[in-house]
Design an enzyme around this catalytic site. Structure first.
Site, PDB file in Angstrom:
ATOM      1  N   GLY A 198      52.006  74.635   0.184  1.00  0.00           N
ATOM      2  CA  GLY A 198      51.949  75.995   0.700  1.00  0.00           C
ATOM      3  C   GLY A 198      50.818  76.855   0.184  1.00  0.00           C
ATOM      4  O   GLY A 198      50.248  77.661   0.933  1.00  0.00           O
ATOM      5  N   THR A 227      60.534  70.366   4.749  1.00  0.00           N
ATOM      6  CA  THR A 227      60.498  71.660   5.431  1.00  0.00           C
ATOM      7  C   THR A 227      60.631  71.411   6.928  1.00  0.00           C
ATOM      8  O   THR A 227      60.130  70.408   7.424  1.00  0.00           O
ATOM      9  CB  THR A 227      59.146  72.326   5.125  1.00  0.00           C
ATOM     10  OG1 THR A 227      59.151  72.700   3.769  1.00  0.00           O
ATOM     11  CG2 THR A 227      58.861  73.526   6.003  1.00  0.00           C
ATOM     12  N   THR A 272      53.518  72.577   7.518  1.00  0.00           N
ATOM     13  CA  THR A 272      54.241  72.014   6.386  1.00  0.00           C
ATOM     14  C   THR A 272      53.240  71.349   5.450  1.00  0.00           C
ATOM     15  O   THR A 272      52.270  70.745   5.891  1.00  0.00           O
ATOM     16  CB  THR A 272      55.305  70.995   6.837  1.00  0.00           C
ATOM     17  OG1 THR A 272      55.853  70.377   5.656  1.00  0.00           O
ATOM     18  CG2 THR A 272      54.744  69.909   7.733  1.00  0.00           C
ATOM     19  N   GLY A 273      53.488  71.499   4.152  1.00  0.00           N
ATOM     20  CA  GLY A 273      52.566  70.914   3.187  1.00  0.00           C
ATOM     21  C   GLY A 273      52.493  71.771   1.948  1.00  0.00           C
ATOM     22  O   GLY A 273      53.383  72.602   1.708  1.00  0.00           O
ATOM     23  N   GLY A 284      56.303  80.325  -0.599  1.00  0.00           N
ATOM     24  CA  GLY A 284      55.301  79.454   0.020  1.00  0.00           C
ATOM     25  C   GLY A 284      54.719  80.052   1.292  1.00  0.00           C
ATOM     26  O   GLY A 284      54.865  81.247   1.566  1.00  0.00           O
ATOM     27  N   ASP A 285      54.078  79.209   2.051  1.00  0.00           N
ATOM     28  CA  ASP A 285      53.432  79.659   3.289  1.00  0.00           C
ATOM     29  C   ASP A 285      54.405  79.818   4.452  1.00  0.00           C
ATOM     30  O   ASP A 285      54.131  80.581   5.388  1.00  0.00           O
ATOM     31  CB  ASP A 285      52.360  78.636   3.707  1.00  0.00           C
ATOM     32  CG  ASP A 285      52.977  77.267   3.965  1.00  0.00           C
ATOM     33  OD1 ASP A 285      53.751  76.786   3.101  1.00  0.00           O
ATOM     34  OD2 ASP A 285      52.708  76.678   5.027  1.00  0.00           O
ATOM     35  N   ARG A 340      58.511  82.114  -6.738  1.00  0.00           N
ATOM     36  CA  ARG A 340      57.422  81.597  -5.905  1.00  0.00           C
ATOM     37  C   ARG A 340      57.798  81.592  -4.411  1.00  0.00           C
ATOM     38  O   ARG A 340      58.896  81.203  -4.032  1.00  0.00           O
ATOM     39  CB  ARG A 340      57.095  80.170  -6.358  1.00  0.00           C
ATOM     40  CG  ARG A 340      55.962  79.481  -5.595  1.00  0.00           C
ATOM     41  CD  ARG A 340      56.472  78.600  -4.490  1.00  0.00           C
ATOM     42  NE  ARG A 340      55.397  77.829  -3.849  1.00  0.00           N
ATOM     43  CZ  ARG A 340      55.533  77.177  -2.707  1.00  0.00           C
ATOM     44  NH1 ARG A 340      56.677  77.185  -2.077  1.00  0.00           N
ATOM     45  NH2 ARG A 340      54.522  76.512  -2.188  1.00  0.00           N
TER      46      ARG A 340
END
Ligand code: ASP
Length: 315
Positions: free
Chosen positions: A236, A182, A233-234, A212-213, A210
């Site tokens: 989410g 990301t 990043t990670g 993510g964050d 889905r």
């Protein structure tokens, strides 16, 4: 001219030196440096933080090494669905898109949403229709195809697993040519404005639409001139549940913490407690920067008007 700073990331996760060939490591570092240069050039010309983060992200989205734009991972259905967001800390305006397909630069579309729609967050087909209306550049599926991503997805597509692009729990066999990433940027411009932006293909084998964050304002992306700009990043789901980016801003605003202290609490205490693997980059209202992660590595870089330049990967 007053000081300015650009900070970027290209994803966090189990990124280990022993898994990396010298050639690949060099390609990542060069990719990060060109992302930095693009944003820095805008700031140097007196451009805005918003234009700087956008310029950096376009370069990173076009780079097949990173999980965003062209290098996006495959979903359960074998397609790319991308998420992106941008926020302008000078007036708290924001634009975000989720589950979009075939858009060459998702960050361009997020910026269009911020500037030219009466909305903040568009998704799926509607967002794609808006892209066509605004004349945002589209690309055919082949543009987004890479053998590596395909193999990465093939290894888990028959399972219910989904994975961080950069976590090898389910992907040991693919570690050799693993890619991460990301992408995100945050900038402090010479007029004291802050902006943040994040763009991603999300997690490999994600399904049911889905999200993510990354595109969620306050979770993966946030900017406010009074406090900070943050791009995460990670994993989410954990960043959404902990409203990670906004939490950093709150710790600065309401508790008087420094950027470094606030990010450290969120990444190394709050996210760690919920097994939220990942990291974030940030700038504050004085142009200070921080890059913090609880994973083995995070592709990252910073360049500022004081002559500081760094691109790095590991702890
Ligand atoms: N945070 C992103 C997501 O969950 C993934 C990443 O940072 O690599 O979609």
């Amino acid at each position: 001219m007053a000081d300015f700073t650009i900070v970027i990331h290209g994803g966090a996760g189990t990124i280990l030196k022993e898994d990396m060939s010298p050639g690949l490591e060099k390609a990542y570092l060069e990719g990060l440096q060109s992302g930095l240069e693009a944003g820095y050039a805008v700031l140097k010309e007196g451009g805005t933080a918003v234009n700087a983060v956008k310029a950096s992200l376009v370069i990173l989205e076009d780079n097949i090494l990173f999980n965003a734009g062209r290098g996006s991972v495959f979903t359960k259905k074998g397609v790319q669905e991308m998420d992106a967001a941008i926020m302008d800390g000078s007036d708290l305006s924001a634009g975000a898109v989720a589950g979009i397909r075939n858009v060459r630069n998702p960050i361009e579309l997020a910026t269009e949403v911020m500037r030219n729609s009466n909305h903040v967050f568009l998704s799926g087909k509607g967002a794609n229709d808006f892209a066509i209306k605004q004349g945002v550049k589209l690309e055919p599926d082949e543009y987004f195809f890479s053998q590596f991503r395909y193999d990465q997805w093939k290894a888990i597509r028959d399972s219910d697993n989904y994975s961080l692009d950069h976590t090898h729990h389910h992907l040991e066999e693919l570690l050799k040519d693993k890619k991460f990433g990301t992408v995100g940027a945050t900038a402090f411009d010479s007029n004291g404005n802050i902006a943040a932006a994040t763009s991603t293909g999300g997690m490999t084998n994600k399904k049911y639409g889905r999200i993510g964050d990354s595109p969620m304002i306050g979770s993966g992306t946030y900017a406010n001139n009074a406090t900070c700009g943050i791009s995460c990043t990670g994993h989410g789901e954990m960043f959404i549940r902990s409203v990670a980016a906004y939490d950093v801003s709150c710790l600065i605003e309401y508790k008087g913490f420094s950027l470094q202290e606030a990010m450290n609490i969120v990444v190394n205490e709050k996210l760690m407690k919920m097994n939220g693997e990942g990291g974030m980059i940030g700038v504050d209202a004085k142009g200070n920067h921080a890059m913090i992660f609880n994973s083995a590595g995070m592709y990252r870089g910073v360049k500022n008007s004081k002559g500081y330049n760094e691109v790095s990967i590991y702890k």
